[in-house]
Design a protein around this motif. Structure first.
Motif, short mmCIF file in Angstrom:
data_model
loop_
_atom_site.label_atom_id
_atom_site.label_comp_id
_atom_site.label_asym_id
_atom_site.label_seq_id
_atom_site.Cartn_x
_atom_site.Cartn_y
_atom_site.Cartn_z
N SER A 147 0.85 -1.19 0.00
CA SER A 147 0.00 0.00 0.00
C SER A 147 0.88 1.24 0.00
CB SER A 147 -0.89 0.00 1.24
OG SER A 147 -0.13 0.24 2.41
N ALA A 148 0.29 2.38 -0.23
CA ALA A 148 1.03 3.64 -0.24
C ALA A 148 1.66 3.89 1.13
CB ALA A 148 0.11 4.78 -0.62
N LYS A 149 0.94 3.52 2.19
CA LYS A 149 1.48 3.71 3.54
C LYS A 149 2.69 2.82 3.76
CE LYS A 149 -2.81 5.16 5.73
NZ LYS A 149 -3.74 4.94 6.83
N GLN A 150 2.63 1.58 3.29
CA GLN A 150 3.76 0.67 3.45
C GLN A 150 4.97 1.16 2.66
OE1 GLN A 150 1.71 -2.87 2.16
NE2 GLN A 150 1.71 -3.70 4.23
N LYS A 151 4.72 1.71 1.47
CA LYS A 151 5.81 2.24 0.67
C LYS A 151 6.47 3.43 1.37
CE LYS A 151 4.06 0.72 -3.79
NZ LYS A 151 3.48 1.12 -5.07
N LYS A 152 5.66 4.28 1.99
CA LYS A 152 6.20 5.44 2.69
C LYS A 152 7.06 5.00 3.87
CE LYS A 152 6.54 9.84 3.50
NZ LYS A 152 7.22 10.73 2.57
N VAL A 153 6.56 4.01 4.63
CA VAL A 153 7.32 3.49 5.77
C VAL A 153 8.64 2.90 5.29
CG1 VAL A 153 7.35 1.71 7.56
CG2 VAL A 153 5.31 3.10 7.24
N ALA A 154 8.59 2.13 4.22
CA ALA A 154 9.81 1.53 3.67
C ALA A 154 10.81 2.59 3.24
CB ALA A 154 9.47 0.61 2.51
N LYS A 155 10.31 3.67 2.63
CA LYS A 155 11.18 4.76 2.17
C LYS A 155 11.87 5.42 3.35
CE LYS A 155 11.00 9.19 -0.27
NZ LYS A 155 11.24 10.14 0.80
N VAL A 156 11.11 5.71 4.40
CA VAL A 156 11.69 6.37 5.58
C VAL A 156 12.71 5.46 6.25
CG1 VAL A 156 11.16 7.28 7.88
CG2 VAL A 156 9.70 7.87 5.96
N MET A 157 12.43 4.16 6.32
CA MET A 157 13.36 3.24 6.96
C MET A 157 14.64 3.07 6.12
SD MET A 157 12.07 2.79 9.82
CE MET A 157 13.28 1.66 10.47
N ARG A 158 14.51 3.15 4.80
CA ARG A 158 15.72 3.12 3.96
C ARG A 158 16.57 4.35 4.24
NH1 ARG A 158 12.23 1.25 0.00
NH2 ARG A 158 12.07 3.30 -0.94
N GLU A 159 15.92 5.51 4.40
CA GLU A 159 16.65 6.74 4.74
C GLU A 159 17.37 6.56 6.07
OE1 GLU A 159 14.17 10.20 4.75
OE2 GLU A 159 13.46 9.86 2.72
N PHE A 160 16.71 5.96 7.05
CA PHE A 160 17.31 5.74 8.36
C PHE A 160 18.54 4.84 8.22
CE2 PHE A 160 17.54 2.84 12.08
CZ PHE A 160 18.05 3.74 12.99
N LYS A 161 18.40 3.74 7.50
CA LYS A 161 19.51 2.80 7.34
C LYS A 161 20.68 3.43 6.59
CE LYS A 161 16.72 -1.34 7.64
NZ LYS A 161 16.21 -2.55 6.96
N ILE A 172 8.77 8.22 13.28
CA ILE A 172 8.73 9.18 12.17
C ILE A 172 8.04 8.54 10.96
CG2 ILE A 172 10.16 10.41 10.48
CD1 ILE A 172 12.20 10.79 12.81
N ALA A 173 8.39 7.28 10.68
CA ALA A 173 7.79 6.58 9.54
C ALA A 173 6.28 6.44 9.71
CB ALA A 173 8.44 5.20 9.38
N MET A 174 5.84 6.06 10.91
CA MET A 174 4.41 5.91 11.16
C MET A 174 3.70 7.25 11.02
SD MET A 174 3.86 2.71 11.86
CE MET A 174 5.22 2.20 10.85
N SER A 175 4.31 8.30 11.52
CA SER A 175 3.72 9.62 11.46
C SER A 175 3.58 10.09 10.01
CB SER A 175 4.57 10.61 12.25
OG SER A 175 4.08 11.92 12.11
N GLU A 176 4.66 9.94 9.23
CA GLU A 176 4.62 10.39 7.84
C GLU A 176 3.63 9.57 7.01
OE1 GLU A 176 8.31 10.92 5.86
OE2 GLU A 176 9.13 12.16 7.46
N ALA A 177 3.44 8.31 7.38
CA ALA A 177 2.51 7.46 6.64
C ALA A 177 1.08 7.61 7.14
CB ALA A 177 2.94 6.00 6.76
N GLY A 178 0.89 8.34 8.23
CA GLY A 178 -0.45 8.54 8.77
C GLY A 178 -0.99 7.32 9.47
N MET A 179 -0.09 6.52 10.04
CA MET A 179 -0.50 5.30 10.74
C MET A 179 -0.44 5.54 12.25
SD MET A 179 1.54 2.56 8.39
CE MET A 179 0.71 1.10 8.95
#
Length: 86
Positions: free
Chosen positions: A24-38, A58-65
């Motif tokens: 989902s779009a939310k999962q993609k956003k979370v994955a993107k933020v976690m890649r930035e973190f790594k 931060i990932a949950m917040s940006e994804a609206g979860m």
């Protein structure tokens, strides 16, 4: 461990069969933020984020979860599962 190419071939085969689940779009956003973190490029307030729990927040917040009602262990497993797919 299987090579990256073998994993990629396996994912392509799953997609052809229709077995692969779409992110989902939310999962993609979370994955993107976690890649930035790594990669060390995720920042908060101008400073790099060094804490995994802060990165997840931060990932949950940006994804609206919402994290409400879920344990940290749940979110760690969720993030690991999403990171594997991207």
């Amino acid at each position: 461990f299987p090579s990256h190419d073998k994993l990629k071939e396996g994912n392509e085969a799953m997609e052809e069969r229709g077995d692969a689940k779409k992110m989902s779009a939310k999962q993609k956003k979370v994955a993107k933020v976690m890649r930035e973190f790594k990669a060390g490029t995720l920042t908060s307030g101008g400073k790099p984020v060094k804490n995994r729990q802060q990165a997840i927040a931060i990932a949950m917040s940006e994804a609206g979860m919402s994290r409400q009602g879920k344990s940290d262990a749940y979110w760690d497993a969720y993030i690991d599962a999403i990171s594997f797919h991207s």
